[in-house]
Design a protein around this motif. Structure first.
Motif, PDB file in Angstrom:
ATOM      1  N   ASP A 126       0.800  -1.224   0.000  1.00  0.00           N
ATOM      2  CA  ASP A 126       0.000   0.000   0.000  1.00  0.00           C
ATOM      3  C   ASP A 126       0.834   1.276   0.000  1.00  0.00           C
ATOM      4  OD1 ASP A 126       0.935  -0.048   2.603  1.00  0.00           O
ATOM      5  OD2 ASP A 126      -1.029   0.190   3.543  1.00  0.00           O
ATOM      6  N   ARG A 128       2.171   2.821   2.453  1.00  0.00           N
ATOM      7  CA  ARG A 128       1.927   3.662   3.624  1.00  0.00           C
ATOM      8  C   ARG A 128       2.466   2.980   4.873  1.00  0.00           C
ATOM      9  NH1 ARG A 128      -4.306   4.571   3.458  1.00  0.00           N
ATOM     10  NH2 ARG A 128      -4.194   2.565   2.469  1.00  0.00           N
ATOM     11  N   GLY A 131       0.024  -1.116   8.394  1.00  0.00           N
ATOM     12  CA  GLY A 131      -0.685  -2.048   7.529  1.00  0.00           C
ATOM     13  C   GLY A 131      -0.556  -3.474   8.027  1.00  0.00           C
ATOM     14  N   ASN A 135       0.180  -5.474   2.972  1.00  0.00           N
ATOM     15  CA  ASN A 135       0.339  -4.027   3.114  1.00  0.00           C
ATOM     16  C   ASN A 135       1.277  -3.663   4.263  1.00  0.00           C
ATOM     17  OD1 ASN A 135      -1.420  -3.435   0.980  1.00  0.00           O
ATOM     18  ND2 ASN A 135      -3.193  -3.584   2.317  1.00  0.00           N
TER      19      ASN A 135
END
Length: 142
Positions: A126, A128, A131, A135
């Motif tokens: 992802d 970011r 997660g 992710n």
């Protein structure tokens, strides 16, 4: 038997697939794709995680070589690919290529320098912080 009547009977005896048969085949293929696609995507994500770990290992090797040549770690990963004016013994070849600075998902690796220690990680699928599953952040384990 004359040739005109044999051609006519030949054309009437040819069998092809009806529209319903074609639709059944397409439905079966669609069902198989629906079952297999998630498994393929999961395998691709696993492969990307492995690739990210390999790339971080290569960057860590570059960081070690930089440290051996310069006596310190670079302020950013860019110091591995571009001549560092603060290091008189840099190179002569780059320690890493620009394309190696991004993880398999196209996000730049996170490099943080803390005195004489560094941390390196990928932000996962992802891109970011945090997660879970695919992710999740992937830290480099030294």
């Amino acid at each position: 038997m004359n040739t005109a009547s044999s051609k006519k009977s030949f054309l009437h005896n040819q069998k092809g697939m009806t529209l319903i048969e074609i639709m059944i085949v397409i439905a079966i293929l669609g069902g198989l794709m629906a079952i297999l696609a998630p498994k393929f995507l999961k395998s691709k994500d696993k492969a990307n995680i492995g690739q990210a770990k390999i790339q971080m290992g290569q960057l860590a090797n570059g960081l070690s070589m930089y440290y051996n040549d310069c006596g310190k770690f670079p302020q950013s990963l860019e110091g591995l690919s571009k001549q560092d004016a603060n290091c008189s013994n840099w190179g002569p070849e780059p320690y890493a290529k620009d394309k190696d600075m991004k993880d398999p998902w196209g996000t730049e690796f996170v490099y943080e320098l803390n005195g004489s220690e560094y941390s390196l990680k990928s932000l996962g699928a992802d891109g970011r912080e945090g997660g879970s599953s695919f992710n999740a952040d992937i830290p480099y384990e030294q």
